[in-house]
Design an enzyme around this catalytic site. Structure first.
Site, PDB file in Angstrom:
ATOM      1  CG  HIS A 162      -1.676  -1.138   1.645  1.00 16.11           C
ATOM      2  ND1 HIS A 162      -2.926  -1.362   0.753  1.00 16.11           N
ATOM      3  CD2 HIS A 162      -1.318  -2.354   2.116  1.00 16.11           C
ATOM      4  CE1 HIS A 162      -3.448  -2.752   1.136  1.00 16.11           C
ATOM      5  NE2 HIS A 162      -2.469  -3.396   2.031  1.00 16.11           N
ATOM      6  CB  SER A 283      14.155  22.699 -13.872  1.00 19.06           C
ATOM      7  OG  SER A 283      13.437  23.929 -14.102  1.00 19.06           O
ATOM      8  CE  LYS A 289      11.808  20.007 -10.299  1.00 19.72           C
ATOM      9  NZ  LYS A 289      10.569  20.047 -10.816  1.00 19.72           N
ATOM     10  CD  GLU A 296       9.386  12.803 -15.241  1.00 25.33           C
ATOM     11  OE1 GLU A 296       8.602  13.391 -14.083  1.00 25.33           O
ATOM     12  OE2 GLU A 296      10.150  13.452 -15.610  1.00 25.33           O
TER      13      GLU A 296
END
Ligand code: ARG
Length: 466
Positions: A162, A283, A289, A296
């Protein structure tokens, strides 16, 4: 484009004028099926050799045909071949050029053959080759995972259910879970190859042919185990492509799950891993970042691969036997899924090999969330003879006490623990430490480092033969 065009060279005999521009556009597949050029030429050479050997065409014509086809192969590979949309597809483009090159002998090549068995054999050859490529790529990824598993057979991390910390496991064990998945994908590729290893060539349009062809010879020449046994099935079957797409979709789904974990693990909040610069980007606005773009994209591209499976299933579901032009829609799905999967496998192998594992962060997280509560309950069962349900209840009280005192379970004092059950002794601390917890899980397939190392040895041996 005007409707008044010269009629098609191949089948235009009964048309006064050429097809309308729209018809030409919807009908043509050359923009994508040119990818099959090498398979098409291979198939034609094998077919011509068989025609000559069975005496259906002369050896002299066969020689001209083979020579012409090899010239075309070179032209296509050199980029000098002119593909024409008017000639619809790769088969007619090649045959028309063959006629330019060798004259009337070219017309004999299509004896005892149809584009229906021709396209079926071309695509099968292509998909079979791709399956071998995928098998190699999977072996590369499995090898990379085995290396990381070996390095981290004893590196403790939280195991989740979970998405909540459940019990400590090792990172090696986690990597080995993916080895199992990708090894099953590899076995799916091998199964698919086994099933598609039959040649449809010689089924002709659908019913076979009255010429004395030798389908066993062409099957063998093209590297197939044997010819397909039913001519109707030969020209209308695309389940070999579906087998490939189903395997690709499952494999992509496995890749996507690992990509998702990589994305989570590389957040500053988790900090379990750091991706190498080669597999992340910065970024343009936020200098701090480092984005896991490759992961992704692996996750995102899975949508495409899965979509192609559903796409072709949908094309095929309403097809009566045998061939229908709908089936021309099989190719783009297969080509795009293949290209996408190849890239996904390469990117994942790179990420797995290059990522830096932060064992300290993993260990710290493994100790939080009272992840050794089950170990406490098991100890109560084993040492004090409590029924598991009662042990579960006692442990629940210990967890509540730890929460109240804002410490982790293993930081409770012996007095604290004895206030819940007086039978508890200091021996309990040997199971409350995460390292001891994982060490104790020696059941077959469990997370104990000794067991993980056993599984690594097993797969290394098996992979050498896979
Ligand atoms: N381009 C066609 C395809 O991909 C080749 C087969 C055409 N056969 C036919 N009977 N029109 O399916």
């Amino acid at each position: 484009m005007s409707d008044k065009k010269t009629s098609n060279q191949m089948w235009g005999g009964r048309f006064a004028s050429g097809p309308a521009a729209i018809m030409e556009a919807i009908n043509a597949s050359i923009s994508f099926d040119r990818k099959l050029y090498a398979q098409d030429i291979r198939g034609s050479i094998a077919h011509s050799e068989m025609l000559a050997q069975t005496g259906i065409i002369s050896a002299a014509d066969q020689e001209k045909i083979a020579h012409g086809l090899n010239t075309i192969l070179k032209e296509i590979e050199a980029g000098s071949f002119e593909f024409s949309t008017k000639l619809e597809d790769i088969h007619m483009n090649v045959e028309a050029r063959l006629a330019d090159l060798i004259g009337p002998a070219a017309g004999r090549l299509h004896t005892a053959r149809s584009r229906n068995d021709q396209v079926a054999v071309d695509l099968r050859l292509w998909v079979k080759d791709e399956c071998f490529r995928v098998a190699e790529a999977l072996k590369g990824l499995i090898t990379a995972l085995l290396e990381r598993a070996e390095e981290h057979a004893a590196t403790v991390m939280p195991g989740f259910t979970h998405m909540q910390a459940a019990q400590p496991v090792t990172f090696g064990h986690h990597c080995m879970a993916y080895v199992e998945m990708f090894a099953r994908d590899l076995s799916r590729v091998r199964d698919a190859i086994e099933r598609m290893d039959e040649s449809p060539l010689g089924a002709a349009a659908l019913a076979g042919t009255s010429f004395p062809i030798d389908r066993h010879q062409t099957a063998k020449a093209l590297g197939f185990r044997e010819p397909m046994r039913n001519s109707l099935d030969s020209v209308s079957d695309r389940d070999f492509a579906l087998d490939f797409l189903a395997m690709a979709a499952i494999c992509a789904t496995h890749l996507s799950r690992l990509a998702e974990e990589i994305i989570i693990w590389s957040t500053p909040q988790f900090g379990f891993i750091r991706l190498s610069d080669s597999f992340s980007t910065g970024s343009s606005i936020m200098p701090q970042k480092k984005n896991p773009d490759a992961a992704e994209l692996v996750r995102g591209k899975t949508g495409r691969v899965n979509g192609h499976l559903v796409g072709l299933l949908t094309v095929m579901k309403g097809m009566p036997l045998t061939y229908g032009k709908d089936m021309q829609e099989d190719k783009e799905s297969v080509f795009d899924a293949a290209e996408t999967l190849d890239l996904m496998l390469a990117a994942m192998t790179g990420m797995v090999s290059d990522m830096t594992v932060n064992a300290a962060a993993m260990k710290k997280a493994a100790g939080s969330g009272h992840a050794t509560a089950t170990d406490l309950a098991d100890w109560l069962v084993r040492t004090l003879g409590l029924p598991f349900r009662e042990a579960h209840h006692v442990t629940g009280r210990a967890v509540a006490l730890a929460e109240e005192k804002k410490v982790s379970l293993e930081k409770l004092s012996l007095e604290d623990l004895r206030s819940i059950n007086p039978g508890i002794t200091s021996d309990i601390f040997s199971v409350l430490a995460v390292q001891n917890s994982v060490k104790s899980r020696t059941s077959f397939g469990g997370t104990a480092p000794s067991e993980v190392r056993k599984q690594i040895r097993y797969w290394k041996k098996r992979l050498a033969k896979a």
